[in-house]
Design a protein around this motif. Structure first.
Motif, PDB file in Angstrom:
ATOM      1  N   CYS A  32       0.825  -1.216   0.000  1.00  0.00           N
ATOM      2  CA  CYS A  32       0.000   0.000   0.000  1.00  0.00           C
ATOM      3  C   CYS A  32       0.858   1.265   0.000  1.00  0.00           C
ATOM      4  N   GLY A  33       0.830   2.011  -1.108  1.00  0.00           N
ATOM      5  CA  GLY A  33       1.582   3.258  -1.217  1.00  0.00           C
ATOM      6  C   GLY A  33       1.172   4.302  -0.189  1.00  0.00           C
ATOM      7  N   PRO A  34      -0.140   4.600  -0.062  1.00  0.00           N
ATOM      8  CA  PRO A  34      -0.574   5.593   0.932  1.00  0.00           C
ATOM      9  C   PRO A  34      -0.182   5.217   2.366  1.00  0.00           C
ATOM     10  N   CYS A  35      -0.050   3.914   2.648  1.00  0.00           N
ATOM     11  CA  CYS A  35       0.368   3.490   3.992  1.00  0.00           C
ATOM     12  C   CYS A  35       1.764   4.033   4.316  1.00  0.00           C
ATOM     13  N   ARG A  36       2.627   4.074   3.304  1.00  0.00           N
ATOM     14  CA  ARG A  36       3.984   4.596   3.511  1.00  0.00           C
ATOM     15  C   ARG A  36       3.950   6.092   3.847  1.00  0.00           C
ATOM     16  N   LEU A  37       2.946   6.798   3.336  1.00  0.00           N
ATOM     17  CA  LEU A  37       2.810   8.223   3.644  1.00  0.00           C
ATOM     18  C   LEU A  37       2.291   8.448   5.063  1.00  0.00           C
ATOM     19  N   VAL A  38       1.432   7.550   5.537  1.00  0.00           N
ATOM     20  CA  VAL A  38       0.797   7.707   6.851  1.00  0.00           C
ATOM     21  C   VAL A  38       1.708   7.215   7.989  1.00  0.00           C
ATOM     22  N   GLY A  92      -8.253   5.535   4.456  1.00  0.00           N
ATOM     23  CA  GLY A  92      -7.563   6.363   3.481  1.00  0.00           C
ATOM     24  C   GLY A  92      -6.470   7.163   4.169  1.00  0.00           C
ATOM     25  N   ALA A  93      -5.575   7.700   3.369  1.00  0.00           N
ATOM     26  CA  ALA A  93      -4.440   8.453   3.914  1.00  0.00           C
ATOM     27  C   ALA A  93      -4.925   9.735   4.590  1.00  0.00           C
ATOM     28  N   ILE A  94      -4.445   9.964   5.802  1.00  0.00           N
ATOM     29  CA  ILE A  94      -4.732  11.228   6.484  1.00  0.00           C
ATOM     30  C   ILE A  94      -3.409  11.848   6.903  1.00  0.00           C
ATOM     31  N   GLY A  95      -3.406  13.160   6.972  1.00  0.00           N
ATOM     32  CA  GLY A  95      -2.196  13.882   7.356  1.00  0.00           C
ATOM     33  C   GLY A  95      -2.037  13.933   8.868  1.00  0.00           C
TER      34      GLY A  95
END
Length: 108
Positions: A32-38, A92-95
């Motif tokens: 999961c790409g967005p997981c790396r952002l979170v 979903g990705a959250i900041g």
């Protein structure tokens, strides 16, 4: 300084449902790409709120029971538990700011 605790289905009952303090559960997957952002925000939450909040992460693919129990449809997903109940839910990705607001709404 607290760190994120990695758990499995087998540990979910004890680490999350039986916890005396609120628990932030972060559902993720290696693909999961967005997981790396979170992920950095989840680590930040563990360091910042570690005295009042337990932060755990659970990889969804090898742990279908907890994923199903928490009705996780997609990753990354966050569930905030207190006294065996889900107080807050996010998918979903959250900041970092959104995560801070989500936590502050229930800890303060």
């Amino acid at each position: 300084m607290s760190s994120v605790i990695e758990i499995t289905d087998a540990q979910f009952q004890q680490e999350v449902l039986e916890s005396k303090q609120p628990v932030l559960v972060y559902f993720w997957a290696s693909w999961c790409g967005p997981c790396r952002l979170v992920s950095p925000s989840i680590s930040w939450a563990a360091e910042t709120y570690g005295d009042r909040l337990k932060v755990v992460k659970l990889e969804v693919d090898p742990n279908p029971d907890a994923r199903s129990k928490c009705k996780v449809e997609g990753v990354p997903a966050i569930r905030l538990f207190k006294d065996q109940e889900i107080l807050e839910s996010s998918e979903g990705a959250i900041g970092k700011q959104q995560l801070q607001t989500l936590i502050d709404n229930h800890l303060n």
